[in-house]
Design an enzyme around this catalytic site. Structure first.
Site, PDB file in Angstrom:
ATOM      1  N   GLU A  70      -5.777  13.134   7.749  1.00 42.97           N
ATOM      2  CA  GLU A  70      -6.960  12.274   7.606  1.00 42.97           C
ATOM      3  C   GLU A  70      -8.242  13.013   7.949  1.00 42.97           C
ATOM      4  O   GLU A  70      -9.263  12.873   7.264  1.00 42.97           O
ATOM      5  CB  GLU A  70      -6.863  11.031   8.488  1.00 42.97           C
ATOM      6  CG  GLU A  70      -8.156  10.190   8.460  1.00 42.97           C
ATOM      7  CD  GLU A  70      -8.045   8.819   9.075  1.00 42.97           C
ATOM      8  OE1 GLU A  70      -9.006   8.041   8.944  1.00 42.97           O
ATOM      9  OE2 GLU A  70      -6.978   8.530   9.669  1.00 42.97           O
ATOM     10  N   ASP A  86      -1.635  10.916   9.810  1.00 46.34           N
ATOM     11  CA  ASP A  86      -2.757  10.175  10.391  1.00 46.34           C
ATOM     12  C   ASP A  86      -2.656  10.384  11.891  1.00 46.34           C
ATOM     13  O   ASP A  86      -1.753   9.847  12.533  1.00 46.34           O
ATOM     14  CB  ASP A  86      -2.678   8.680  10.059  1.00 46.34           C
ATOM     15  CG  ASP A  86      -3.991   7.954  10.398  1.00 46.34           C
ATOM     16  OD1 ASP A  86      -4.287   6.931   9.761  1.00 46.34           O
ATOM     17  OD2 ASP A  86      -4.706   8.431  11.306  1.00 46.34           O
ATOM     18  N   ILE A  88      -4.467   9.416  14.501  1.00 46.90           N
ATOM     19  CA  ILE A  88      -4.576   8.152  15.234  1.00 46.90           C
ATOM     20  C   ILE A  88      -4.871   7.068  14.214  1.00 46.90           C
ATOM     21  O   ILE A  88      -6.016   6.879  13.784  1.00 46.90           O
ATOM     22  CB  ILE A  88      -5.658   8.203  16.331  1.00 46.90           C
ATOM     23  CG1 ILE A  88      -5.360   9.307  17.339  1.00 46.90           C
ATOM     24  CG2 ILE A  88      -5.754   6.842  17.040  1.00 46.90           C
ATOM     25  CD1 ILE A  88      -6.362   9.421  18.486  1.00 46.90           C
ATOM     26  N   ASP A  89      -3.824   6.364  13.808  1.00 46.59           N
ATOM     27  CA  ASP A  89      -4.012   5.233  12.904  1.00 46.59           C
ATOM     28  C   ASP A  89      -4.350   4.021  13.757  1.00 46.59           C
ATOM     29  O   ASP A  89      -3.643   3.714  14.706  1.00 46.59           O
ATOM     30  CB  ASP A  89      -2.742   4.982  12.082  1.00 46.59           C
ATOM     31  CG  ASP A  89      -2.947   3.902  11.040  1.00 46.59           C
ATOM     32  OD1 ASP A  89      -2.013   3.141  10.767  1.00 46.59           O
ATOM     33  OD2 ASP A  89      -4.101   3.781  10.547  1.00 46.59           O
ATOM     34  N   THR A  91      -7.892   3.717  14.697  1.00 44.64           N
ATOM     35  CA  THR A  91      -8.906   4.386  15.529  1.00 44.64           C
ATOM     36  C   THR A  91      -9.833   3.390  16.221  1.00 44.64           C
ATOM     37  O   THR A  91     -10.218   3.584  17.378  1.00 44.64           O
ATOM     38  CB  THR A  91      -9.723   5.375  14.673  1.00 44.64           C
ATOM     39  OG1 THR A  91      -8.843   6.401  14.206  1.00 44.64           O
ATOM     40  CG2 THR A  91     -10.846   6.006  15.455  1.00 44.64           C
ATOM     41  N   ASP A 213      -2.279   6.456   5.814  1.00 46.10           N
ATOM     42  CA  ASP A 213      -2.104   5.157   6.481  1.00 46.10           C
ATOM     43  C   ASP A 213      -0.713   4.558   6.224  1.00 46.10           C
ATOM     44  O   ASP A 213      -0.203   3.810   7.038  1.00 46.10           O
ATOM     45  CB  ASP A 213      -3.138   4.150   5.959  1.00 46.10           C
ATOM     46  CG  ASP A 213      -4.581   4.499   6.313  1.00 46.10           C
ATOM     47  OD1 ASP A 213      -5.455   4.401   5.413  1.00 46.10           O
ATOM     48  OD2 ASP A 213      -4.820   4.877   7.477  1.00 46.10           O
TER      49      ASP A 213
HETATM   50  C1  LIP Z   1      -7.095   1.817   9.532  1.00 41.79           C
HETATM   51  C2  LIP Z   1      -5.897   1.158   8.871  1.00 41.79           C
HETATM   52  C3  LIP Z   1      -6.065  -0.365   8.888  1.00 41.79           C
HETATM   53  C4  LIP Z   1      -7.301  -0.746   8.145  1.00 41.79           C
HETATM   54  C5  LIP Z   1      -8.512  -0.084   8.760  1.00 41.79           C
HETATM   55  C6  LIP Z   1      -8.346   1.445   8.792  1.00 41.79           C
HETATM   56  P1  LIP Z   1      -7.695   4.231  10.473  1.00 41.79           P
HETATM   57  O1  LIP Z   1      -6.923   3.204   9.458  1.00 41.79           O
HETATM   58  O2  LIP Z   1      -4.732   1.499   9.566  1.00 41.79           O
HETATM   59  O3  LIP Z   1      -4.959  -1.003   8.299  1.00 41.79           O
HETATM   60  O4  LIP Z   1      -7.456  -2.145   8.159  1.00 41.79           O
HETATM   61  O5  LIP Z   1      -9.658  -0.435   8.006  1.00 41.79           O
HETATM   62  O6  LIP Z   1      -8.292   1.936   7.481  1.00 41.79           O
HETATM   63  O7  LIP Z   1      -9.130   4.371   9.932  1.00 41.79           O
HETATM   64  O8  LIP Z   1      -7.700   3.661  11.838  1.00 41.79           O
HETATM   65  O9  LIP Z   1      -6.919   5.509  10.355  1.00 41.79           O
END
Ligand code: LIP
Length: 265
Positions: A70, A86, A88-89, A91, A213
């Site tokens: 990412e 990713d 930290i998914d 964030t 994601d």
């Molecule tokens: C997040 C996704 C989440 C989405 C957020 C964002 P990130 O990814 O996991 O489902 O609703 O808008 O895209 O930006 O934390 O890696």
């Protein structure tokens, strides 16, 4: 021939080290260091540090592989294995110290994800899967729910970083919410998909996701019995990711299609 079980073992050990770093940096306090697509699409120093650590460890273990991450992109060169990361998914959850964020790491061979791990760094909860080998959490084999009635379904979803997109997603939600049991906005797609896999959600859908994601979480959900698709015959992707048990999927799919869920900005 790359053994999915070997790739998974490496992914798990690397994800655990990454989770530890994310937790240490969380304990030291977290600030947004920059923004990306919009003013609310933040990146923290931990997102970058965790991605660097994962890249270094994968390079050490398998120098010939490539990483598509990412924060630093890459991963376009040909290689036996492409890792989709990713760091930290979730964030924004990480920034607000909401304990729902994950290191998500998938191994792709010949364009197909064959192994994946999603580790909630805050809780240590770890979901894993290999293609054809099933999905597991804490040694327990995962199975999606047997829900067949959309009206009884607990559905997860999410919203993008751009206000216009969120407005479209809210209109879709308005059209959907009267047809389901209830909705959950958990804030990390990789974890949403794993909750479908373990039956903590009946289904999940979201527009606007990137491959990092949903690559690992999508395999976990599929190996637990979910259909993981896009809309109208498309594969899961930026337009739409839907994950639901086979008996529920057509009902959710058709409603989302009618609501033009993959449309809008
Ligand atoms: C997040 C996704 C989440 C989405 C957020 C964002 P990130 O990814 O996991 O489902 O609703 O808008 O895209 O930006 O934390 O890696």
């Amino acid at each position: 021939m790359e053994q999915p079980a070997d790739l998974l073992a490496l992914a798990v050990s690397v994800a655990r080290a990454a989770g530890d770093l994310a937790n240490r940096m969380r304990a030291d306090g977290v600030d947004a260091v920059a923004t990306k697509s919009t003013a609310t699409d933040v990146v923290t120093a931990a997102d970058r540090a965790v991605e660097r650590l994962v890249r270094d460890k994968l390079k050490e273990a398998r120098p010939g592989d490539v990483v598509f991450g990412e924060e630093f992109g890459g991963g376009q060169e040909r290689a036996a294995v492409r890792w989709i990361l990713d760091p930290i998914d979730g964030t924004v959850n990480y920034l607000y110290n909401i304990p729902v964020y994950a290191v998500s790491l998938a191994a792709e061979v010949d364009g197909q994800v064959v192994a994946g791990v999603v580790l909630n760094a805050a809780t240590g909860r770890e979901w894993t899967a290999t293609r054809g080998g099933g999905a597991f959490c804490g040694g327990r084999r995962l199975r999606v729910t047997g829900e067949t009635d959309l009206g009884q379904a607990l559905v997860g979803t999410g919203f993008g970083y751009a206000a216009e997109r969120r407005l479209h997603q809210a209109r879709v939600l308005l059209g959907l919410i009267g047809h389901v049991r209830d909705v959950r906005r958990i804030g990390a797609a990789s974890i949403d998909l794993c909750l479908v896999a373990e039956g903590a959600l009946d289904a999940y859908y979201e527009k606007g996701l990137n491959p990092w994601d949903h690559a690992a979480g999508g395999l976990v959900a599929a190996e637990a019995g979910a259909l993981v698709t896009g809309l109208d015959g498309n594969p899961p992707g930026a337009d739409m990711v839907i994950a639901a048990p086979p008996a529920l999927h057509p009902h959710l799919h058709d409603l989302l299609s009618k609501l033009d869920a993959s449309g809008g900005p």
